[in-house]
Design a protein around this motif. Structure first.
Motif, PDB file in Angstrom:
ATOM      1  N   ALA A 105       0.825  -1.209   0.000  1.00 12.61           N
ATOM      2  CA  ALA A 105       0.000   0.000   0.000  1.00 12.61           C
ATOM      3  C   ALA A 105       0.860   1.260   0.000  1.00 12.61           C
ATOM      4  O   ALA A 105       0.596   2.202  -0.757  1.00 12.61           O
ATOM      5  CB  ALA A 105      -0.947  -0.006   1.194  1.00 12.61           C
ATOM      6  N   ASP A 106       1.885   1.294   0.831  1.00 10.19           N
ATOM      7  CA  ASP A 106       2.762   2.462   0.886  1.00 10.19           C
ATOM      8  C   ASP A 106       3.509   2.660  -0.428  1.00 10.19           C
ATOM      9  O   ASP A 106       3.653   3.780  -0.913  1.00 10.19           O
ATOM     10  CB  ASP A 106       3.761   2.337   2.036  1.00 10.19           C
ATOM     11  N   SER A 107       3.985   1.578  -1.007  1.00  6.90           N
ATOM     12  CA  SER A 107       4.741   1.662  -2.255  1.00  6.90           C
ATOM     13  C   SER A 107       3.877   2.158  -3.404  1.00  6.90           C
ATOM     14  O   SER A 107       4.276   3.049  -4.159  1.00  6.90           O
ATOM     15  CB  SER A 107       5.339   0.299  -2.606  1.00  6.90           C
ATOM     16  N   ILE A 108       2.692   1.589  -3.537  1.00  2.00           N
ATOM     17  CA  ILE A 108       1.806   2.001  -4.631  1.00  2.00           C
ATOM     18  C   ILE A 108       1.339   3.439  -4.421  1.00  2.00           C
ATOM     19  O   ILE A 108       1.263   4.212  -5.380  1.00  2.00           O
ATOM     20  CB  ILE A 108       0.620   1.033  -4.776  1.00  2.00           C
ATOM     21  N   THR A 109       1.044   3.807  -3.196  1.00  2.00           N
ATOM     22  CA  THR A 109       0.653   5.187  -2.916  1.00  2.00           C
ATOM     23  C   THR A 109       1.756   6.147  -3.339  1.00  2.00           C
ATOM     24  O   THR A 109       1.498   7.176  -3.962  1.00  2.00           O
ATOM     25  CB  THR A 109       0.326   5.372  -1.419  1.00  2.00           C
ATOM     26  N   PHE A 110       2.998   5.800  -3.026  1.00  2.00           N
ATOM     27  CA  PHE A 110       4.143   6.624  -3.426  1.00  2.00           C
ATOM     28  C   PHE A 110       4.199   6.763  -4.945  1.00  2.00           C
ATOM     29  O   PHE A 110       4.353   7.869  -5.476  1.00  2.00           O
ATOM     30  CB  PHE A 110       5.443   6.015  -2.892  1.00  2.00           C
ATOM     31  N   ILE A 111       4.054   5.657  -5.662  1.00  2.91           N
ATOM     32  CA  ILE A 111       4.121   5.672  -7.127  1.00  2.91           C
ATOM     33  C   ILE A 111       3.015   6.535  -7.728  1.00  2.91           C
ATOM     34  O   ILE A 111       3.263   7.365  -8.599  1.00  2.91           O
ATOM     35  CB  ILE A 111       4.057   4.231  -7.687  1.00  2.91           C
ATOM     36  N   ILE A 112       1.790   6.333  -7.262  1.00  7.91           N
ATOM     37  CA  ILE A 112       0.651   7.075  -7.799  1.00  7.91           C
ATOM     38  C   ILE A 112       0.813   8.573  -7.516  1.00  7.91           C
ATOM     39  O   ILE A 112       0.609   9.408  -8.410  1.00  7.91           O
ATOM     40  CB  ILE A 112      -0.679   6.557  -7.206  1.00  7.91           C
ATOM     41  N   CYS A 113       1.158   8.921  -6.293  1.00  9.89           N
ATOM     42  CA  CYS A 113       1.323  10.334  -5.935  1.00  9.89           C
ATOM     43  C   CYS A 113       2.444  10.980  -6.741  1.00  9.89           C
ATOM     44  O   CYS A 113       2.313  12.114  -7.218  1.00  9.89           O
ATOM     45  CB  CYS A 113       1.595  10.477  -4.443  1.00  9.89           C
ATOM     46  N   GLU A 114       3.532  10.260  -6.906  1.00 10.13           N
ATOM     47  CA  GLU A 114       4.664  10.781  -7.692  1.00 10.13           C
ATOM     48  C   GLU A 114       4.247  11.002  -9.139  1.00 10.13           C
ATOM     49  O   GLU A 114       4.559  12.027  -9.738  1.00 10.13           O
ATOM     50  CB  GLU A 114       5.845   9.812  -7.595  1.00 10.13           C
ATOM     51  N   LYS A 115       3.527  10.046  -9.705  1.00 13.40           N
ATOM     52  CA  LYS A 115       3.110  10.145 -11.106  1.00 13.40           C
ATOM     53  C   LYS A 115       2.228  11.363 -11.348  1.00 13.40           C
ATOM     54  O   LYS A 115       2.363  12.048 -12.358  1.00 13.40           O
ATOM     55  CB  LYS A 115       2.373   8.892 -11.549  1.00 13.40           C
ATOM     56  N   TYR A 116       1.335  11.648 -10.427  1.00 13.75           N
ATOM     57  CA  TYR A 116       0.390  12.744 -10.622  1.00 13.75           C
ATOM     58  C   TYR A 116       0.806  14.036  -9.916  1.00 13.75           C
ATOM     59  O   TYR A 116       0.026  14.972  -9.820  1.00 13.75           O
ATOM     60  CB  TYR A 116      -1.020  12.298 -10.204  1.00 13.75           C
ATOM     61  N   GLY A 117       2.031  14.063  -9.407  1.00 13.23           N
ATOM     62  CA  GLY A 117       2.557  15.293  -8.825  1.00 13.23           C
ATOM     63  C   GLY A 117       1.921  15.694  -7.512  1.00 13.23           C
ATOM     64  O   GLY A 117       1.892  16.881  -7.175  1.00 13.23           O
ATOM     65  N   LEU A 118       1.428  14.726  -6.759  1.00  9.32           N
ATOM     66  CA  LEU A 118       0.823  15.026  -5.461  1.00  9.32           C
ATOM     67  C   LEU A 118       1.909  15.156  -4.400  1.00  9.32           C
ATOM     68  O   LEU A 118       2.959  14.540  -4.486  1.00  9.32           O
ATOM     69  CB  LEU A 118      -0.163  13.930  -5.071  1.00  9.32           C
ATOM     70  N   ASP A 119       1.647  15.959  -3.395  1.00  9.86           N
ATOM     71  CA  ASP A 119       2.599  16.205  -2.319  1.00  9.86           C
ATOM     72  C   ASP A 119       2.936  14.897  -1.613  1.00  9.86           C
ATOM     73  O   ASP A 119       2.054  14.158  -1.183  1.00  9.86           O
ATOM     74  CB  ASP A 119       2.003  17.196  -1.332  1.00  9.86           C
ATOM     75  N   LEU A 120       4.213  14.623  -1.483  1.00  7.23           N
ATOM     76  CA  LEU A 120       4.678  13.386  -0.857  1.00  7.23           C
ATOM     77  C   LEU A 120       5.325  13.634   0.498  1.00  7.23           C
ATOM     78  O   LEU A 120       6.165  12.855   0.944  1.00  7.23           O
ATOM     79  CB  LEU A 120       5.669  12.670  -1.774  1.00  7.23           C
ATOM     80  N   ALA A 121       4.936  14.698   1.168  1.00  2.50           N
ATOM     81  CA  ALA A 121       5.556  15.050   2.446  1.00  2.50           C
ATOM     82  C   ALA A 121       5.468  13.908   3.455  1.00  2.50           C
ATOM     83  O   ALA A 121       6.388  13.703   4.241  1.00  2.50           O
ATOM     84  CB  ALA A 121       4.906  16.304   3.009  1.00  2.50           C
ATOM     85  N   GLU A 122       4.375  13.149   3.421  1.00  2.28           N
ATOM     86  CA  GLU A 122       4.188  12.066   4.383  1.00  2.28           C
ATOM     87  C   GLU A 122       4.966  10.806   4.002  1.00  2.28           C
ATOM     88  O   GLU A 122       5.209   9.955   4.838  1.00  2.28           O
ATOM     89  CB  GLU A 122       2.710  11.697   4.482  1.00  2.28           C
ATOM     90  N   PHE A 123       5.296  10.694   2.746  1.00  2.00           N
ATOM     91  CA  PHE A 123       5.967   9.494   2.259  1.00  2.00           C
ATOM     92  C   PHE A 123       7.344   9.863   1.736  1.00  2.00           C
ATOM     93  O   PHE A 123       7.561  10.952   1.249  1.00  2.00           O
ATOM     94  CB  PHE A 123       5.173   8.860   1.101  1.00  2.00           C
ATOM     95  N   SER A 124       8.237   8.937   1.816  1.00  3.37           N
ATOM     96  CA  SER A 124       9.538   9.124   1.195  1.00  3.37           C
ATOM     97  C   SER A 124      10.031   7.776   0.727  1.00  3.37           C
ATOM     98  O   SER A 124       9.638   6.735   1.253  1.00  3.37           O
ATOM     99  CB  SER A 124      10.537   9.740   2.164  1.00  3.37           C
ATOM    100  N   PHE A 125      10.876   7.802  -0.276  1.00  2.00           N
ATOM    101  CA  PHE A 125      11.419   6.560  -0.778  1.00  2.00           C
ATOM    102  C   PHE A 125      12.240   5.851   0.294  1.00  2.00           C
ATOM    103  O   PHE A 125      12.200   4.636   0.406  1.00  2.00           O
ATOM    104  CB  PHE A 125      12.261   6.819  -2.027  1.00  2.00           C
ATOM    105  N   SER A 126      12.938   6.625   1.125  1.00  2.00           N
ATOM    106  CA  SER A 126      13.748   6.003   2.181  1.00  2.00           C
ATOM    107  C   SER A 126      12.867   5.281   3.201  1.00  2.00           C
ATOM    108  O   SER A 126      13.240   4.233   3.723  1.00  2.00           O
ATOM    109  CB  SER A 126      14.638   7.032   2.865  1.00  2.00           C
TER     110      SER A 126
END
Length: 105
Positions: free
Chosen positions: A26-47
């Motif tokens: 869930a975290d990984s896919i959320t990161f991918i989707i948000c990154e693709k559509y330019g959504l703020d990723l402040a809560e998530f990080s690749f690390s």
């Protein structure tokens, strides 16, 4: 972001996988989707997501296959819904092909 993540968790309930693995997916896919559509990723990080690797979950082929499948399905759903909303949906096959090409291994 929470809606995307919760929707993915809902989809994962049907699969017989550990809760820890569901969280990673869930975290990984959320990161991918948000990154693709330019959504703020402040809560998530690749690390943060990469930290799951210490639990050897990210190395499992089944985990990666589930991530790829659900990411592709979700992107097709988003793109199809968007194009339907603006009245431009002409060829559903082209959307699926576009997503498949973008996320093929």
């Amino acid at each position: 972001k929470a809606i995307i993540r919760n929707y993915i968790l809902y989809r994962l309930i049907k699969l017989n996988i550990a809760r820890e693995e569901q969280e990673l997916i869930a975290d990984s896919i959320t990161f991918i989707i948000c990154e693709k559509y330019g959504l703020d990723l402040a809560e998530f990080s690749f690390s943060y997501i990469a930290a799951w690797q210490t639990k050897d979950l990210i190395q499992k082929e089944t985990t990666l296959a589930i991530m790829q499948k659900l990411t592709s399905e979700l992107l097709v759903d988003i793109e199809q819904n968007y194009l339907e909303q603006i009245g431009l949906l002409k060829d559903e096959q082209s959307i699926e092909a576009m997503v498949a090409n973008e996320f093929s291994l």
